[in-house]
Every structure is written in structure tokens, then in C-alpha cells.
Motif scaffolding. Structure first.
Motif, PDB file in Angstrom:
ATOM      1  N   GLU A 204      80.237 -88.308  36.969  1.00  0.00           N
ATOM      2  CA  GLU A 204      79.571 -86.749  37.379  1.00  0.00           C
ATOM      3  C   GLU A 204      79.871 -86.015  36.328  1.00  0.00           C
ATOM      4  O   GLU A 204      78.991 -84.588  36.411  1.00  0.00           O
ATOM      5  CB  GLU A 204      79.938 -86.479  38.555  1.00  0.00           C
ATOM      6  CG  GLU A 204      79.153 -87.288  39.748  1.00  0.00           C
ATOM      7  CD  GLU A 204      79.012 -86.448  40.773  1.00  0.00           C
ATOM      8  OE1 GLU A 204      79.634 -85.237  41.534  1.00  0.00           O
ATOM      9  OE2 GLU A 204      78.611 -86.931  42.125  1.00  0.00           O
ATOM     10  N   ARG A 205      81.292 -86.263  35.693  1.00  0.00           N
ATOM     11  CA  ARG A 205      81.324 -85.049  34.320  1.00  0.00           C
ATOM     12  C   ARG A 205      80.093 -85.385  33.599  1.00  0.00           C
ATOM     13  O   ARG A 205      79.188 -85.530  33.285  1.00  0.00           O
ATOM     14  CB  ARG A 205      81.933 -86.120  33.634  1.00  0.00           C
ATOM     15  CG  ARG A 205      82.770 -84.521  32.681  1.00  0.00           C
ATOM     16  CD  ARG A 205      84.473 -85.463  32.003  1.00  0.00           C
ATOM     17  NE  ARG A 205      84.855 -84.094  31.294  1.00  0.00           N
ATOM     18  CZ  ARG A 205      85.948 -84.181  30.811  1.00  0.00           C
ATOM     19  NH1 ARG A 205      86.567 -85.078  30.987  1.00  0.00           N
ATOM     20  NH2 ARG A 205      86.245 -83.268  29.528  1.00  0.00           N
ATOM     21  N   SER A 206      79.835 -84.143  33.081  1.00  0.00           N
ATOM     22  CA  SER A 206      78.481 -83.274  32.314  1.00  0.00           C
ATOM     23  C   SER A 206      78.858 -83.593  30.613  1.00  0.00           C
ATOM     24  O   SER A 206      80.066 -83.496  30.279  1.00  0.00           O
ATOM     25  CB  SER A 206      78.225 -81.860  32.294  1.00  0.00           C
ATOM     26  OG  SER A 206      78.293 -81.545  33.704  1.00  0.00           O
ATOM     27  N   ILE A 207      77.632 -84.160  30.186  1.00  0.00           N
ATOM     28  CA  ILE A 207      77.785 -84.513  28.613  1.00  0.00           C
ATOM     29  C   ILE A 207      76.502 -83.977  28.088  1.00  0.00           C
ATOM     30  O   ILE A 207      75.249 -84.197  29.004  1.00  0.00           O
ATOM     31  CB  ILE A 207      77.950 -86.016  28.698  1.00  0.00           C
ATOM     32  CG1 ILE A 207      77.637 -86.344  27.162  1.00  0.00           C
ATOM     33  CG2 ILE A 207      76.488 -86.454  29.327  1.00  0.00           C
ATOM     34  CD1 ILE A 207      78.856 -87.372  26.975  1.00  0.00           C
ATOM     35  N   THR A 208      76.436 -83.304  27.211  1.00  0.00           N
ATOM     36  CA  THR A 208      75.195 -82.860  26.339  1.00  0.00           C
ATOM     37  C   THR A 208      74.253 -84.148  24.873  1.00  0.00           C
ATOM     38  O   THR A 208      76.276 -83.992  23.987  1.00  0.00           O
ATOM     39  CB  THR A 208      75.379 -81.476  25.946  1.00  0.00           C
ATOM     40  OG1 THR A 208      75.679 -80.598  27.261  1.00  0.00           O
ATOM     41  CG2 THR A 208      73.904 -81.171  25.586  1.00  0.00           C
ATOM     42  N   VAL A 209      73.481 -84.686  25.211  1.00  0.00           N
ATOM     43  CA  VAL A 209      73.261 -84.780  23.970  1.00  0.00           C
ATOM     44  C   VAL A 209      72.422 -84.626  22.898  1.00  0.00           C
ATOM     45  O   VAL A 209      71.549 -83.924  23.537  1.00  0.00           O
ATOM     46  CB  VAL A 209      72.566 -86.322  24.806  1.00  0.00           C
ATOM     47  CG1 VAL A 209      72.005 -87.628  23.589  1.00  0.00           C
ATOM     48  CG2 VAL A 209      73.473 -86.974  25.439  1.00  0.00           C
ATOM     49  N   GLU A 219      65.934 -83.130  19.577  1.00  0.00           N
ATOM     50  CA  GLU A 219      66.148 -83.578  21.269  1.00  0.00           C
ATOM     51  C   GLU A 219      67.480 -82.696  22.091  1.00  0.00           C
ATOM     52  O   GLU A 219      68.282 -83.776  21.161  1.00  0.00           O
ATOM     53  CB  GLU A 219      65.790 -84.451  22.173  1.00  0.00           C
ATOM     54  CG  GLU A 219      65.553 -84.797  23.425  1.00  0.00           C
ATOM     55  CD  GLU A 219      64.465 -85.614  24.065  1.00  0.00           C
ATOM     56  OE1 GLU A 219      64.500 -85.747  25.277  1.00  0.00           O
ATOM     57  OE2 GLU A 219      64.494 -87.005  22.974  1.00  0.00           O
ATOM     58  N   VAL A 220      68.069 -82.435  22.786  1.00  0.00           N
ATOM     59  CA  VAL A 220      69.126 -81.647  23.970  1.00  0.00           C
ATOM     60  C   VAL A 220      68.877 -82.224  25.033  1.00  0.00           C
ATOM     61  O   VAL A 220      67.818 -81.533  25.470  1.00  0.00           O
ATOM     62  CB  VAL A 220      69.414 -80.119  23.082  1.00  0.00           C
ATOM     63  CG1 VAL A 220      70.488 -79.840  23.962  1.00  0.00           C
ATOM     64  CG2 VAL A 220      69.379 -80.068  21.265  1.00  0.00           C
ATOM     65  N   ALA A 221      69.584 -82.307  25.495  1.00  0.00           N
ATOM     66  CA  ALA A 221      69.311 -82.634  26.535  1.00  0.00           C
ATOM     67  C   ALA A 221      71.656 -82.727  27.611  1.00  0.00           C
ATOM     68  O   ALA A 221      72.179 -83.168  26.906  1.00  0.00           O
ATOM     69  CB  ALA A 221      68.475 -83.746  27.337  1.00  0.00           C
ATOM     70  N   THR A 222      70.995 -82.339  28.655  1.00  0.00           N
ATOM     71  CA  THR A 222      72.603 -82.095  28.949  1.00  0.00           C
ATOM     72  C   THR A 222      72.246 -82.866  31.002  1.00  0.00           C
ATOM     73  O   THR A 222      71.325 -82.581  31.205  1.00  0.00           O
ATOM     74  CB  THR A 222      73.192 -80.879  30.125  1.00  0.00           C
ATOM     75  OG1 THR A 222      73.406 -80.473  28.415  1.00  0.00           O
ATOM     76  CG2 THR A 222      74.664 -80.772  30.478  1.00  0.00           C
ATOM     77  N   MET A 223      73.459 -83.813  31.320  1.00  0.00           N
ATOM     78  CA  MET A 223      73.443 -84.999  32.123  1.00  0.00           C
ATOM     79  C   MET A 223      74.759 -84.817  32.689  1.00  0.00           C
ATOM     80  O   MET A 223      75.317 -84.787  31.877  1.00  0.00           O
ATOM     81  CB  MET A 223      72.217 -86.026  32.126  1.00  0.00           C
ATOM     82  CG  MET A 223      72.770 -86.861  31.284  1.00  0.00           C
ATOM     83  SD  MET A 223      72.070 -87.881  30.350  1.00  0.00           S
ATOM     84  CE  MET A 223      71.411 -86.483  28.970  1.00  0.00           C
ATOM     85  N   ALA A 224      74.533 -85.346  33.259  1.00  0.00           N
ATOM     86  CA  ALA A 224      75.675 -86.169  34.279  1.00  0.00           C
ATOM     87  C   ALA A 224      76.475 -87.396  33.647  1.00  0.00           C
ATOM     88  O   ALA A 224      75.028 -88.787  32.751  1.00  0.00           O
ATOM     89  CB  ALA A 224      75.676 -86.137  35.813  1.00  0.00           C
ATOM     90  N   CYS A 225      77.815 -88.209  33.464  1.00  0.00           N
ATOM     91  CA  CYS A 225      77.782 -89.055  31.926  1.00  0.00           C
ATOM     92  C   CYS A 225      77.291 -90.826  32.735  1.00  0.00           C
ATOM     93  O   CYS A 225      76.771 -91.008  31.926  1.00  0.00           O
ATOM     94  CB  CYS A 225      78.530 -89.429  32.075  1.00  0.00           C
ATOM     95  SG  CYS A 225      79.933 -87.577  31.313  1.00  0.00           S
ATOM     96  N   ASP A 226      76.929 -90.807  34.355  1.00  0.00           N
ATOM     97  CA  ASP A 226      76.512 -91.784  35.224  1.00  0.00           C
ATOM     98  C   ASP A 226      74.844 -92.131  34.645  1.00  0.00           C
ATOM     99  O   ASP A 226      74.370 -92.776  34.995  1.00  0.00           O
ATOM    100  CB  ASP A 226      76.946 -92.131  35.827  1.00  0.00           C
ATOM    101  CG  ASP A 226      76.824 -90.790  36.916  1.00  0.00           C
ATOM    102  OD1 ASP A 226      75.710 -90.182  36.595  1.00  0.00           O
ATOM    103  OD2 ASP A 226      77.448 -90.968  38.081  1.00  0.00           O
TER     104      ASP A 226
END
Length: 311
Positions: A204-209, A219-226
Motif C-alpha cells: 500500500e505504499r504510495s507511488i506516483t507515475v 500522464e501523472v497518477a498516484t496509487m498504491a504500489c500493488d
């Protein structure tokens, strides 16, 4: 060259032309990472007055210069890339000793940041000559600026490209699990799905792509790693383009079961002894306890709590 860049060249001369640009100096020039308008006025001026433009790819840089209306004969371009940087640095030093201004530009962004340039700068400094930075575009700072990473000290780690081999990449991700600071990663389109699969282990650690930063289809999006593998799979276009990713700072300190979690990740790709050795080094856990836990995992038996702690 468009009329807009003609105006930019004039603006560069007006804004930067009165400054002093010593001869016999290497100018490290940041160039756009996609959007041609992201060029600094000082960079445009130095690229005009440079006696030589050293570059990662002469054809690419020649096209870039022409887009801005800067005409440099091919003889004034010098190839300096990852395969010849050490040797080519000596040619640059000879030019500098002759009193020439040499500008260095990699294919995109800031040189020496996951690009050639560091060996060149080091060699020039060791030769006793000046190296002048001309800052500008960077996918690293661009990604960080929009990720919204919240940390008291603002610290981050630049990890760049992780290893391409699955086992080595998973081991690198296991190390990232212990890193409490934000981490910036870079990845190419043909490897992004494999990276996402490894990164998913961080839960669940957050990552921004950041995909295709500064370009038309940015495109920029933030989500949980999984959730990263599913996000990529949701649109075929998302596996295209260059990637800069920001793994957000860990919200909590490492937990007591980190040794087992790291061990489980490593056992997917590595032999037991190697996985145990790395897990112990990464987490500080007891090698004996981790070895016992590994054997139980291989037998399909849930490890006992004694295999979870850090010794």
C-alpha cells in the motif's frame, strides 16, 4: 525554426549575452526532456557561442540545434557517450587547453543524471579546468514537483534504473522496502511492466507515475504500489513512453516482520542461502532464524514468530 524560437534566440542574447563566459571552460547544458520550449535562455546563448558542442548523439543534437535556429557544422559537434566518454574526455580537454568553449548536452535533460557526463566533468576538473553548470529540465525534479511527497526534511533518494534481471531487480526492491525516504526511479517502456510487478510487493505504499513528462500525452497518477500493474494494464497506451516514478516516503518505521516479508520476496527468484544472506543484510535480522523461516516457507509451512524478528 519557428518564429517563436527566433524570438527566443533574440531574448537569449539580450538576457544572457552581457554575462561573462570564460574560454577554456566546459559548459554542462541541460536540454528539454520532450517539450522544446523547456530550454533556458542561457542554454540557448551558450549553444550559440560554443566553439564545440559535445553530445551523446551528434545527429540528435544537430536536429535539436536546428529546431532552435542554431547552425553548427558537423565538424563542430563531438560525440561523447557512455561507450567512449573516458577517451573522448581527453579530446575535450585538448580543446579546452586551446582556449575553446565546449558545451556538453546529453540526449535529453540534465547530463550526468542517468546519462553520460559525470566522467567528462570529473576529467575536466582533474585537469584543472572549469566546469560550468547550466541548469534546466530534469525528469527527476519534474516528477518530484508533482508527486506531493510529504516529508519533514524533504529528503529523497535517486535510484535511477533498477537492474533488468528479475532476481536482481527484486533484491533492489527489497532494499527500497527499508528506505523511509522518497525514492525516484526511471524506467523505459519495454521494462515498465516488469518493474511494476516487482514494485507491487511494496503493498500500500504510495507511488506516483510520471509518463511522457512535458510531452503531448503526459500522464501523472498516484496509487498504491500493488495497484501499479493493474493501472498499466487498464490502457495499452500506458506502457508507452519514458517513465519517472516517485516512491513516496514510508509512512511508518520498518515493522518487526520486515525480515520475513523481504525473505518471501527474495525466495521467489533466488536460492535459499542467497535469499537468506540478502534478507539478513537488508533488514538486520538473524540469519539463523531467517534460514529456518526459509525452509518452512519452501515446505509450505507458515513460519513461526521466531522467524520474523530482527536480531
Amino acid at each position: 525554426m519557428s518564429a517563436s524560437f527566433a524570438l527566443a534566440l533574440n531574448a537569449a542574447r539580450e538576457a544572457a549575452g552581457s554575462q561573462h563566459y570564460p574560454q577554456g571552460a566546459l559548459y554542462v547544458v541541460a536540454t528539454p526532456i520532450g517539450n522544446l520550449a523547456d530550454i533556458a535562455l542561457r542554454a540557448l546563448h551558450v549553444l550559440q557561442i560554443a566553439d564545440v558542442v559535445a553530445c551523446e548523439d551528434t545527429r540528435h543534437t544537430q536536429a535539436l540545434l536546428r529546431a532552435y535556429g542554431i547552425d553548427k557544422p558537423s565538424a563542430h559537434l563531438l560525440a561523447v557517450h557512455q561507450h567512449n566518454e573516458t577517451e573522448a574526455a581527453q579530446t575535450v580537454i585538448e580543446r579546452l587547453r586551446a582556449g575553446q568553449r565546449v558545451a556538453y548536452a546529453s540526449d535529453a535533460g540534465t547530463p550526468a543524471v542517468s546519462d553520460p557526463g559525470a566522467r567528462l566533468a570529473a576529467a575536466v576538473r582533474e585537469a584543472g579546468m572549469r566546469v560550468v553548470p547550466l541548469p534546466g529540465a530534469s525528469s527527476v525534479t519534474a516528477a518530484l514537483s508533482v508527486a506531493g511527497v510529504i516529508a519533514d526534511d524533504g529528503a529523497f533518494v535517486f535510484a535511477g534504473f533498477l537492474p533488468s534481471k528479475a532476481g536482481e531487480r527484486d533484491a533492489a526492491v527489497a532494499l527500497l522496502a527499508q528506505e523511509t525516504r522518497a525514492v525516484v526511479l526511471l524506467e523505459a517502456p519495454h521494462r515498465i511492466e516488469a518493474l511494476a510487478k516487482s514494485i507491487a510487493a511494496l503493498g500500500e505504499r504510495s507511488i506516483t507515475v510520471g509518463r511522457e513528462l512535458t510531452k503531448q500525452f503526459e500522464e501523472v497518477a498516484t496509487m498504491a504500489c500493488d495497484g501499479l500493474p493493474a493501472w498499466l494494464a487498464a490502457d495499452a497506451q500506458r506502457t508507452r513512453g519514458e517513465f519517472a516514478l516517485v516512491l513516496h516516503a514510508a509512512p511508518d518505521a520498518p515493522k518487526a516482520d520486515d525480515g520475513l516479508r523481504v525473505l518471501e520476496l527474495l525466495l521467489k527468484e533466488l536460492p535459499v542461502k542467497t535469499a537468506v544472506k540478502l534478507a539478513a543484510e537488508i533488514t538486520g535480522g538473524s540469519r539463523n532464524e531467517l534460514y529456518e523461516a526459509a525452509l518452512r516457507l519452501k515446505e509450505g509451512i507458515a513460519p513461526s514468530p521466531s522467524g520474523r524478528g530482527q536480531g
